[in-house]
Design a protein around this motif. Structure first.
Motif, mmCIF file in Angstrom:
data_model
loop_
_atom_site.group_PDB
_atom_site.id
_atom_site.type_symbol
_atom_site.label_atom_id
_atom_site.label_comp_id
_atom_site.label_asym_id
_atom_site.label_seq_id
_atom_site.Cartn_x
_atom_site.Cartn_y
_atom_site.Cartn_z
ATOM 1 N N PRO A 188 102.493 33.718 63.044
ATOM 2 C CA PRO A 188 103.634 32.945 62.561
ATOM 3 C C PRO A 188 103.802 33.052 61.048
ATOM 4 C CG PRO A 188 102.353 31.675 64.133
ATOM 5 C CD PRO A 188 101.554 32.902 63.834
ATOM 6 N N GLY A 189 105.023 33.369 60.620
ATOM 7 C CA GLY A 189 105.338 33.416 59.204
ATOM 8 C C GLY A 189 105.201 34.768 58.558
ATOM 9 N N ILE A 190 104.535 35.722 59.199
ATOM 10 C CA ILE A 190 104.288 37.002 58.544
ATOM 11 C C ILE A 190 105.574 37.794 58.341
ATOM 12 C CG2 ILE A 190 103.809 38.301 60.681
ATOM 13 C CD1 ILE A 190 101.866 38.722 57.397
ATOM 14 N N ASP A 191 106.484 37.741 59.304
ATOM 15 C CA ASP A 191 107.744 38.466 59.146
ATOM 16 C C ASP A 191 108.646 37.791 58.115
ATOM 17 O OD1 ASP A 191 107.294 40.589 61.030
ATOM 18 O OD2 ASP A 191 107.516 39.105 62.621
ATOM 19 N N LEU A 297 102.244 37.745 43.215
ATOM 20 C CA LEU A 297 101.298 36.907 43.959
ATOM 21 C C LEU A 297 101.649 36.880 45.441
ATOM 22 C CD1 LEU A 297 101.037 33.974 41.403
ATOM 23 C CD2 LEU A 297 99.224 35.608 41.961
ATOM 24 N N GLY A 298 102.954 36.772 45.738
ATOM 25 C CA GLY A 298 103.372 36.809 47.140
ATOM 26 C C GLY A 298 102.991 38.112 47.808
ATOM 27 N N LEU A 299 103.171 39.226 47.084
ATOM 28 C CA LEU A 299 102.787 40.531 47.616
ATOM 29 C C LEU A 299 101.281 40.607 47.822
ATOM 30 C CD1 LEU A 299 103.374 43.482 48.372
ATOM 31 C CD2 LEU A 299 103.298 44.046 45.922
ATOM 32 N N ALA A 300 100.509 40.030 46.908
ATOM 33 C CA ALA A 300 99.054 40.055 47.034
ATOM 34 C C ALA A 300 98.602 39.296 48.276
ATOM 35 C CB ALA A 300 98.417 39.458 45.777
ATOM 36 N N TYR A 301 99.209 38.145 48.544
ATOM 37 C CA TYR A 301 98.861 37.404 49.764
ATOM 38 C C TYR A 301 99.227 38.207 51.011
ATOM 39 C CZ TYR A 301 97.859 33.035 47.287
ATOM 40 O OH TYR A 301 97.300 32.067 46.498
ATOM 41 N N PHE A 302 100.390 38.829 50.986
ATOM 42 C CA PHE A 302 100.843 39.629 52.121
ATOM 43 C C PHE A 302 99.896 40.808 52.352
ATOM 44 C CE2 PHE A 302 103.804 43.039 53.730
ATOM 45 C CZ PHE A 302 104.016 42.488 54.991
ATOM 46 N N LYS A 303 99.579 41.508 51.293
ATOM 47 C CA LYS A 303 98.693 42.669 51.389
ATOM 48 C C LYS A 303 97.326 42.274 51.927
ATOM 49 C CE LYS A 303 96.364 45.955 48.262
ATOM 50 N NZ LYS A 303 96.372 46.515 46.886
ATOM 51 N N ALA A 305 96.532 39.646 53.680
ATOM 52 C CA ALA A 305 96.663 39.225 55.079
ATOM 53 C C ALA A 305 96.700 40.437 56.004
ATOM 54 C CB ALA A 305 97.914 38.373 55.257
ATOM 55 N N VAL A 306 97.431 41.472 55.613
ATOM 56 C CA VAL A 306 97.537 42.672 56.444
ATOM 57 C C VAL A 306 96.197 43.401 56.511
ATOM 58 C CG1 VAL A 306 98.650 44.924 56.670
ATOM 59 C CG2 VAL A 306 100.006 42.931 56.007
ATOM 60 N N ILE A 307 95.512 43.497 55.382
ATOM 61 C CA ILE A 307 94.203 44.151 55.366
ATOM 62 C C ILE A 307 93.240 43.430 56.311
ATOM 63 C CG2 ILE A 307 92.158 44.613 53.955
ATOM 64 C CD1 ILE A 307 94.065 45.094 51.595
ATOM 65 N N VAL A 332 93.698 34.990 58.123
ATOM 66 C CA VAL A 332 95.006 35.646 57.994
ATOM 67 C C VAL A 332 96.133 34.618 57.942
ATOM 68 C CG1 VAL A 332 96.631 37.234 59.078
ATOM 69 C CG2 VAL A 332 94.183 37.772 59.075
ATOM 70 N N GLU A 333 96.106 33.635 58.838
ATOM 71 C CA GLU A 333 97.176 32.644 58.883
ATOM 72 C C GLU A 333 97.231 31.826 57.591
ATOM 73 O OE1 GLU A 333 96.891 30.337 62.430
ATOM 74 O OE2 GLU A 333 96.755 32.100 63.731
ATOM 75 N N THR A 334 96.079 31.518 57.028
ATOM 76 C CA THR A 334 96.031 30.782 55.769
ATOM 77 C C THR A 334 96.682 31.573 54.646
ATOM 78 O OG1 THR A 334 93.972 29.720 56.460
ATOM 79 C CG2 THR A 334 94.493 29.643 54.121
ATOM 80 N N LEU A 335 96.412 32.856 54.600
ATOM 81 C CA LEU A 335 96.991 33.711 53.564
ATOM 82 C C LEU A 335 98.500 33.836 53.719
ATOM 83 C CD1 LEU A 335 94.231 36.453 53.565
ATOM 84 C CD2 LEU A 335 94.731 34.887 51.690
ATOM 85 N N ILE A 336 98.970 33.923 54.944
ATOM 86 C CA ILE A 336 100.416 34.004 55.181
ATOM 87 C C ILE A 336 101.109 32.766 54.628
ATOM 88 C CG2 ILE A 336 102.212 34.021 56.961
ATOM 89 C CD1 ILE A 336 100.205 35.624 58.702
#
Length: 358
Positions: A188-191, A297-303, A305-307, A332-336
């Motif tokens: 949830p939230g990743i997209d 920072l948003g990109l860092a959380y996304f990256k 989470a994906v890793i 992962v969910e926390t990072l998203i």
């Protein structure tokens, strides 16, 4: 020379007979005895081994077993950037050889120097040093990042190491592709986080060599508390240096997010620079103006989470080596959510938090 298996058996992913024969042929005289190897624990991505013949020691790096994301775990890129940075102010191991032929041990690999030093992964390890030494180590970590971003890529033969123009937009697309390659459950939230990043990508702040995963446990610290070597260059390229500092700030915030990651635990040790102090030190050492890091920072959380989702994917399929993988999926969910909060507006990123020094 006999390169038969050692009595302790070969570690996963490294056949010593084949490796030893290749290494001896590529570096005549280097191997002078029967080889033994062990997995160096701690990493959750590429596999790292210490190999010894009883006299000398080397480090071997190869991609993880099983499911490997496209364009990730590129041994040739990692080998090239480490070799290029030799002689700069960025401490790196000496390199011996790169083997691009996957038929030797089942994947490409490279061999580098075994640098003496300690990798600090937990708060307890740093607490034994005391707050003063911990503060010094974390300060030198930031200074080394500024030194990396000061390297002229062309001067070290890395002018064509990446395409800085459009770097941030490509990063957003790349990590979305990596996510799609590892999808095995609902997140949830990743997209929504991806859509927010794709809709609000800024221009690059400059072009430097970027490490791609810069953090304390990706380096060795000497007995003098200086950074002895920066390791794990698998995601290095030419791009926006703010991507590196933003990811470092995200790692620094992880203890407050309670992700259960041992890497995050180490950053909570008494004396470790706060996120605000990290950013201030980087600005002072790099000479860069104070940046707007919201997107980065948003990109860092996304990256991140994906890793971690990719690691979780391999873990659920029994393709990881070592321990510490069972809690990765929950982080992962926390990072998203942290990424969504950061993209929603100022005041929610780690650089904006008023942290109390431990």
């Amino acid at each position: 020379m006999n390169y038969t298996r050692t009595p302790d058996r070969d570690p996963p992913g490294l056949g010593l007979a084949a490796f030893g024969a290749y290494f001896a042929d590529a570096c005549p005289g280097a191997v002078r005895g029967q080889l033994r190897a062990r997995v160096i624990v701690g990493g959750k991505s590429n596999l790292t081994y210490e190999v010894t013949d009883g006299r000398s020691r080397w480090v071997v790096r190869r991609p993880p077993l099983g499911h490997v994301l496209a364009t990730a775990h590129d041994m040739a890129r990692e080998y090239r950037v480490i070799s290029a940075l030799a002689g700069t102010e960025v401490p790196v191991p000496a390199t011996y050889l790169l083997c691009a032929d996957p038929s030797v041990i089942g994947a490409p690999f490279y061999v580098m120097e075994k640098v003496e030093g300690t990798t600090y992964r937990t708060a307890a390890e740093l607490e034994r040093l005391g707050a003063e030494r911990t503060r010094l180590i974390s300060t030198r970590m930031v200074d080394t990042l500024a030194a990396l971003h000061a390297v002229d890529p062309a001067a070290v033969g890395l002018a064509d190491f990446g395409k800085p123009q459009g770097f941030l937009a490509r990063q957003v697309r790349r990590w979305k592709q990596q996510l799609d390659a590892s999808r095995s459950r609902e997140l949830p939230g990743i997209d929504e986080l991806y859509a927010a990043l794709a809709a609000d990508t800024p221009a690059e702040s400059g072009a430097t060599v970027v490490h791609g995963d810069y953090r304390l446990d990706n380096m060795l610290v000497g007995n003098d508390d200086r950074i002895a070597a920066v390791l794990d260059w698998e995601m290095a390229t030419l791009g926006d240096p703010l991507a590196d500092i933003a990811l470092l700030l995200v790692y620094r915030r992880l203890p407050q997010l309670h992700t259960g990651d041992a890497v995050a635990d180490s950053l909570a040790a008494p004396g470790f620079l706060s996120a605000e102090e990290i950013l201030a030190r980087y600005i002072a050492r790099s000479g860069r103006p104070a940046p707007d890091l919201g997107f980065h920072l948003g990109l860092a959380y996304f990256k991140l989470a994906v890793i971690l989702e990719g690691i979780h994917y391999r873990y659920t399929r029994g393709q990881t080596v070592g321990e510490g993988f069972a809690t990765v999926g929950a982080a992962v969910e926390t990072l998203i959510q942290a990424g969504l909060d950061t993209m929603a507006g100022p005041g929610s990123g780690p650089a904006d938090e008023k942290e109390e020094r431990s």
